[in-house]
Scaffold this active site. Structure first.
Site, PDB file in Angstrom:
ATOM      1  CB  VAL A 157       0.974  14.255 -19.270  1.00  0.00           C
ATOM      2  CG1 VAL A 157       1.716  15.223 -18.345  1.00  0.00           C
ATOM      3  CG2 VAL A 157       1.262  14.359 -20.868  1.00  0.00           C
ATOM      4  CG  ASN A 207       5.068  23.701 -21.648  1.00  0.00           C
ATOM      5  OD1 ASN A 207       4.907  24.389 -22.599  1.00  0.00           O
ATOM      6  ND2 ASN A 207       6.144  22.663 -21.517  1.00  0.00           N
ATOM      7  CB  SER A 225      -1.027  26.052 -30.386  1.00  0.00           C
ATOM      8  OG  SER A 225      -0.448  26.366 -31.541  1.00  0.00           O
ATOM      9  CE1 TYR A 251       1.127  21.258 -30.519  1.00  0.00           C
ATOM     10  CE2 TYR A 251       0.401  22.944 -32.150  1.00  0.00           C
ATOM     11  CZ  TYR A 251       1.024  22.537 -30.736  1.00  0.00           C
ATOM     12  OH  TYR A 251       1.709  23.478 -30.126  1.00  0.00           O
ATOM     13  CB  ALA A 269      -7.946  18.150 -33.326  1.00  0.00           C
ATOM     14  CE  LYS A 325      -0.623  22.492 -27.713  1.00  0.00           C
ATOM     15  NZ  LYS A 325      -0.470  22.595 -26.215  1.00  0.00           N
ATOM     16  CB  ILE A 384       8.520  30.575 -28.968  1.00  0.00           C
ATOM     17  CG1 ILE A 384       7.047  31.020 -28.930  1.00  0.00           C
ATOM     18  CG2 ILE A 384       9.509  31.067 -28.099  1.00  0.00           C
ATOM     19  CD1 ILE A 384       6.775  32.568 -28.641  1.00  0.00           C
TER      20      ILE A 384
END
Length: 258
Positions: free
Chosen positions: A70, A96, A148, A161, A163, A165, A194
């Protein structure tokens, strides 16, 4: 038709073509399986061909795969065109795929920060733009970002991460406001902790952290990948036809701030 039968028919995704980035492992694989079980044909995207092929085989004839990174945003239009020619025009996109960086903010380099943003934000936007163009011609579509809880409250040592999300939530709201006129809904989920192979390994190395996580989660347990998959399937179905631009926590209550 009884209410139970009606609910099942609303969530049935027959004739839908779904793309799941990072669809070969963990939550992405669970989402891919859930969508296929609801009737959709699923295209799993990822960087590791062997992993993708094994995942597609485990799902069955409803699944196929494409090797795609991606971060290579210039290839998004060609990817969507290739999938449209081989499988059909995508009507569902699940953003995802992601990378994680656990590091103190003051020690995070520009290169590390940029790599996380490139994957979660730039890559997801490029693919969403390319897919939405096709969906708009069909006057239907559903795009779901897997964000998240790091976008909802502060978590130390994950500045890049967090920033990324949080930026995804901005994308969701802006895209939803523009794309819905074309029949394309855009939403996000914000998973909590999870139980995956990755999290299990991390918690096995740090039992005290696992205990803190359980204390923070009112349901007092970790979530299951299939519980994420069922919510994503709902958001992509006719049962959620009036749900647009939302960020839905799926976290056992961790984000309520008790």
């Amino acid at each position: 038709m009884g209410q139970e039968s009606q609910n099942r028919s609303q969530q049935w995704l027959e004739d839908q073509i779904a793309i799941v980035t990072g669809g070969g492992t963990g939550i992405g694989l669970a989402i891919s399986l859930g969508l296929s079980q609801a009737g959709a044909r699923v295209v799993l995207l990822g960087r590791r061909e062997g992993v993708l092929q094994e995942a597609a085989r485990s799902i069955g004839s409803q699944a196929t795969c494409e090797v795609y990174d991606v971060k290579q945003t210039a290839g998004s239009d060609q990817l969507i065109e290739r999938i449209s020619d081989k499988v059909g025009t995508p009507t569902i996109l699940i953003n995802n795929a992601g990378i994680h960086l656990k590091k103190p903010a003051l020690e995070t380099s520009d290169e590390e920060f940029d790599a996380v943003i490139q994957t979660h934000v730039n890559g997801a936007f490029a693919l969403s733009r390319s897919a939405a163009r096709r969906m708009a011609k069909l006057k239907q579509g559903s795009i779901v970002f897997v964000s998240s809880m790091a976008a909802i409250f502060g978590i130390p040592q994950v500045v890049a991460y967090s920033a990324a999300k949080t930026a995804q939530i901005g994308l969701v709201r802006a895209l939803a406001s523009e794309c819905s006129v074309h029949g394309v809904r855009v939403n996000a989920i914000a998973p909590g902790w999870i139980e995956t192979e990755m999290s299990k390994k991390a918690f096995d190395q740090d039992p005290a952290r696992r205990e803190r996580v359980l204390q923070r989660t009112p349901l007092n347990r970790l979530g299951k990948p299939e519980e994420i998959a069922s919510v994503v399937t709902f958001l992509c179905s006719e049962a959620a036809s009036f749900v647009n631009g939302v960020v839905l926590p799926v976290d056992g209550g961790a984000s309520i701030g008790f």
